[in-house]
Scaffold this motif. Structure first.
Motif, PDB file in Angstrom:
ATOM      1  N   UNK A 313     -21.673  -9.557   0.570  1.00 25.05           N
ATOM      2  CA  UNK A 313     -21.400 -11.204   1.220  1.00 25.05           C
ATOM      3  C   UNK A 313     -22.139 -11.060   2.327  1.00 25.05           C
ATOM      4  N   UNK A 314     -22.053 -10.243   3.255  1.00 28.22           N
ATOM      5  CA  UNK A 314     -22.717  -9.947   4.560  1.00 28.22           C
ATOM      6  C   UNK A 314     -24.196 -10.240   4.412  1.00 28.22           C
ATOM      7  N   UNK A 315     -24.706  -9.653   3.438  1.00 27.47           N
ATOM      8  CA  UNK A 315     -26.361  -9.705   3.100  1.00 27.47           C
ATOM      9  C   UNK A 315     -26.687 -11.452   2.768  1.00 27.47           C
ATOM     10  N   UNK A 316     -25.852 -11.827   1.856  1.00 26.30           N
ATOM     11  CA  UNK A 316     -26.226 -13.371   1.564  1.00 26.30           C
ATOM     12  C   UNK A 316     -25.969 -14.086   2.838  1.00 26.30           C
ATOM     13  N   UNK A 317     -24.873 -13.785   3.547  1.00 24.35           N
ATOM     14  CA  UNK A 317     -24.655 -14.797   4.771  1.00 24.35           C
ATOM     15  C   UNK A 317     -25.700 -14.480   5.805  1.00 24.35           C
ATOM     16  N   UNK A 318     -26.094 -13.141   5.996  1.00 24.77           N
ATOM     17  CA  UNK A 318     -27.584 -13.153   7.042  1.00 24.77           C
ATOM     18  C   UNK A 318     -28.644 -13.960   6.290  1.00 24.77           C
ATOM     19  N   UNK A 319     -28.942 -13.789   5.135  1.00 22.41           N
ATOM     20  CA  UNK A 319     -30.365 -14.480   4.645  1.00 22.41           C
ATOM     21  C   UNK A 319     -30.154 -15.925   4.772  1.00 22.41           C
TER      22      UNK A 319
END
Ligand code: HEM
Ligand code: CU
Lengths: 535, 207
Positions: A313-319
């Protein structure tokens, strides 16, 4: 209609001078002024809390207020500034005044609802201020559970009620704008002839109706959890605090666009006018507004990188957070291109608008630091974040708000403000602002956490600079209050279009009459039909 | 017609759009509760199934039938005002409102029973068996969701009654009936919410 609008036209201000005539008015322009008065009041109350905080932080030991009191001050500051200034300021003051004028309508679609919104705003304000006077709240403006729902023994519920009520005020205003912009445009005014200010308010209204109910319900759940000691956010009761954070940021990230989109609209109006050129890439500017509004709904998780949400989730939101940068960059690029080879004149509104662009860029670029997962782990909850969002919100929204007030002041009041004072204040604010917030980037980078009332000696110098800057900034903010009020009586009388600007709002007398136009205007040209002056 | 509009058609369109946008916000309002429900249903499937067995399915089903009927009478009311029949419309609206009130009455009785069974979190919750906190969470959601729904239904019933009186006084005609139509929209919305609440809260384990 408008039988009384002869050559000696009777403006909306002359429709009655009693207090009652103001408090029962259905005229969108008068309601805008009601908002202006109350919002200004809140701005200075929120500012007073900030002053105490910067005073406390001027010296390293926590010697002015206790840590508990300090918690209450930053909560008050945050709550008031976010919900009672930033969110309502541009839509409710300038939007209310200008949306009908700019689209050639006689009023908003639902004038009574509009007045009701103002009363709700005031009622919400009374609850909140009441709670603060009765002892304050120490949860921070984010009301994180379970602290807010179970542990804090301050007036959380009263403040939640205040925020809940003011939320309804923004929902009603938003419904009014959406319907008015859809159904009440003057003949010939197609969507792609609308001023960008209208686009911006339209997108903002859509965000408001989509996000605010979520916040309202979430906060209600916190209040119920608090009252009945049963809940869905407290892990001790089987609940999940992460759910609260998801719901809260689902509102509160889009809320930052509620604050900044209207500001972008204002900046666009001012920049084309004072460079005497049509806005560069009009359609892209409109699409970018929509793009920001849509992507804004997908990035809330970047506030939760360190919360324990899943790594993916963190990676998605970062992107996704990086993606917001694209439409924002388009806007900055197009403003710059509009300025290029324009016949620029530096009146006060233009100074504010240029200040807006610069500070917004600074805030946006530092947002990219925060959107990078790894960096955010270092920077989160430090002064870096404080500096970032103040650049965006204060540097962005407040600059644009002040720019707009100056730009449309002659239209609202029928008087010109003293130009040199206007320019002077704009410069003082710009300097004060940077002096206040730039050192905070460094402080955050050095590891100074947010929400503390004392700090180690080594950070004294940067904090001292910041506090000194805050004093300059305060002077800058108070100046317009004086000369604008002064101009109401002594300012030069303005004609209908002092800036030689385009747009329907300039085609009616200053100040406008009750029904806005003597006859419904018919639009035959594109927005911003400026032609550069040949020198 | 209000003076900010050019003609009645514009006024009608504006009011209708306003109502739709408002209903959009209402969906999001309930959306938070549904989202919360779904999250916990997913995390605690057994506890939720067990808890739902303590709701009164008979009364819940009767209420569902009542609401569906009221949707019909409301639709008929909107139809009849389009034909200009004010008196008939008034009757149908009153009937709709009455059905809503009966729903509320039954719901109140259900609440009373649940109170006696000590299922109300925050007041008297005591539960014997496994998953106590999760069962409590279910009932917390149950009361908040049905409570917010009931509140909407009360508002809807009062609105329907007011409009009924106006219809009785012949305030509408085949050309002007926006308020009836908007009340109808709102009523159907409240019904649809229940159509979701019913399986979520009553049928979890029985499906
Ligand atoms: C456009 C207007 C923007 C506004 C008004 C704004 C406002 C804010 C605010 C108020 C916070 C602080 C939340 C808190 O109290 O914890 C924040 C944090 C953050 N912002 Fe922005 N922001 C904007 C743009 C951006 C952009 C363009 C990005 C990234 C591309 C971004 C990334 C972040 C991140 C990642 C955080 C979380 C920092 C943390 O808590 O560690 N922001 N922003
Ligand atoms: Cu965000």
């Amino acid at each position: 209609m408008n039988t009384n609008a002869g050559p000696q036209h009777r403006s909306y201000i002359d429709e009655g001078y009693s207090l009652k005539s103001w408090l029962t008015t259905h005229d969108h322009k008068r309601i805008a002024l009601l908002y202006m008065v109350s919002i200004t009041l809140f701005f200075f109350i929120g500012g007073a809390a900030a002053t105490i905080m910067r005073l406390e932080l001027a010296t390293a030991p926590g010697d002015l207020v206790t840590s508990q009191t300090y918690n209450k001050f930053f909560t008050a500051h945050g709550v008031i500034m976010v919900w009672f200034f930033l969110i309502p300021s541009i839509p409710n003051v300038m939007g209310n005044f200008l949306v009908p004028l700019m689209i050639g309508a006689r009023d908003l679609a639902f004038p009574r609802l509009n007045l009701a919104s103002w009363y709700l705003y005031t009622l919400g304000g009374i609850f909140t201020i009441g709670a603060l006077i009765a002892g304050g709240v120490d949860t921070g403006w984010t009301f994180y559970t379970p602290y807010s729902s179970m542990f804090s023994n301050t007036n959380v519920i009263a403040v939640i009620i205040g925020v809940f009520i003011v939320g309804f005020s923004s929902i009603f205003t938003a419904i009014n704008f959406i319907v008015t912009i859809h159904k009440m445009r003057a003949p010939g005014l197609t969507w792609f002839r609308l001023p960008l200010f209208i686009w911006a308010n339209y997108a903002t209204s859509v965000i408001m109706v989509m996000a605010t109910p979520v916040l309202a319900m979430t906060l209600s759940l916190v209040a119920i959890e608090r009252i009945f000691q049963v809940g869905i956010f407290d892990p001790a009761l089987g609940g999940d605090p992460l759910l609260f954070q998801h719901l809260f940021w689902f509102y509160s990230h889009p809320a930052v666009y509620i604050m900044v989109l209207p500001a972008m609209g204002v900046a666009s109006e001012i920049i084309t006018c004072f460079s005497r050129k049509p806005i560069f890439g009009y359609r892209f500017m409109a699409y970018a507004i929509i793009g920001i509004a849509v992507i804004g709904f997908l990035v809330w998780g970047h506030h939760m990188f360190v919360s324990g949400q899943s790594m993916y989730a963190g990676m998605m939101f970062s992107l996704l957070s990086f993606l917001v940068a694209i439409p924002s960059a388009i806007k900055v690029f197009n403003w710059t291109a509009t300025l290029y080879k324009g016949s620029i004149s530096f009146e006060a509104p233009m100074l504010y608008a240029l200040g807006f662009v610069g500070l917004f860029m600074m805030g946006g670029l530092t947002g990219l630091f925060l959107a990078s997962l790894a960096l955010d782990v270092h920077l989160t909850d430090t002064y870096f974040v404080i500096a970032h969002f103040h650049y965006i919100m204060v540097g962005g929204s407040v600059m644009a708000y002040l720019g707009g007030i100056h730009y449309w002041w002659p239209k609202m009041s029928g008087r010109l403000y003293p130009e040199n004072w206007g320019r002077f204040a704009a410069i003082v604010i710009f300097v004060g602002f940077n002096l206040t917030f730039f050192p905070q980037f460094l402080l955050g980078y050095l590891g100074m956490p947010r929400r503390y009332h004392q700090y180690p000696e080594e950070l004294q110098l940067l904090n001292g600079l910041s506090s000194a800057g805050a004093a300059v900034l305060a002077v800058g903010y108070i100046l317009p209050l004086f000369y604008l009020l002064w101009s109401l009586r002594y300012g030069k009388v303005s004609d209908s279009n002092p800036w030689k600007a385009k747009g329907l709002e300039w085609k009616t007398p200053s100040p406008p009459i009750k029904g806005n136009f003597e006859e419904t205007p018919i639009v035959k040209e594109e927005a911003y039909a400026y032609s550069p002056q040949k020198s | 017609m209000a003076e900010q509009f050019d003609d009645p058609k514009q006024e009608h369109e504006a009011s209708t759009l306003g109502m739709w946008v408002f209903l959009g916000t209402e969906i999001l309002f309930f959306g938070v509760l549904f989202a919360g429900y779904i999250v916990y249903r997913f995390i605690y499937p057994e506890a939720f199934a067990e808890a739902s067995r303590h709701t009164n399915i008979v009364l819940g089903t009767i209420n569902t039938a009542l609401l569906l009927t009221s949707s019909l009478t409301m639709a008929l009311a909107v139809r009849s005002i389009q034909l200009g029949k004010n008196r008939l419309t008034a009757g149908l609206l009153l009937l709709t409102s009455l059905l809503g009130m009966i729903f509320i009455g039954i719901k109140g009785f259900e609440y009373y029973e649940e109170y006696k069974k000590q299922l109300v979190p925050g007041l008297n919750f005591t539960y014997e068996g496994p998953h106590v906190p999760q069962v409590r969470l279910f009932f917390y959601l149950y009361f908040v969701m049905t409570g917010v729904h009931a509140l909407h239904l009360i508002i809807g019933s009062l609105a329907a009654m007011t409009i009924a009186v106006m219809a009785w006084r012949k305030s509408f005609s085949a050309r002007y009936f926006t308020p009836v139509e908007l009340t109808g929209l709102y009523w159907h919305f409240v019904d649809i919410i229940w159509i979701f609440l019913y399986p979520f809260l009553y049928l979890v384990s029985r499906a």
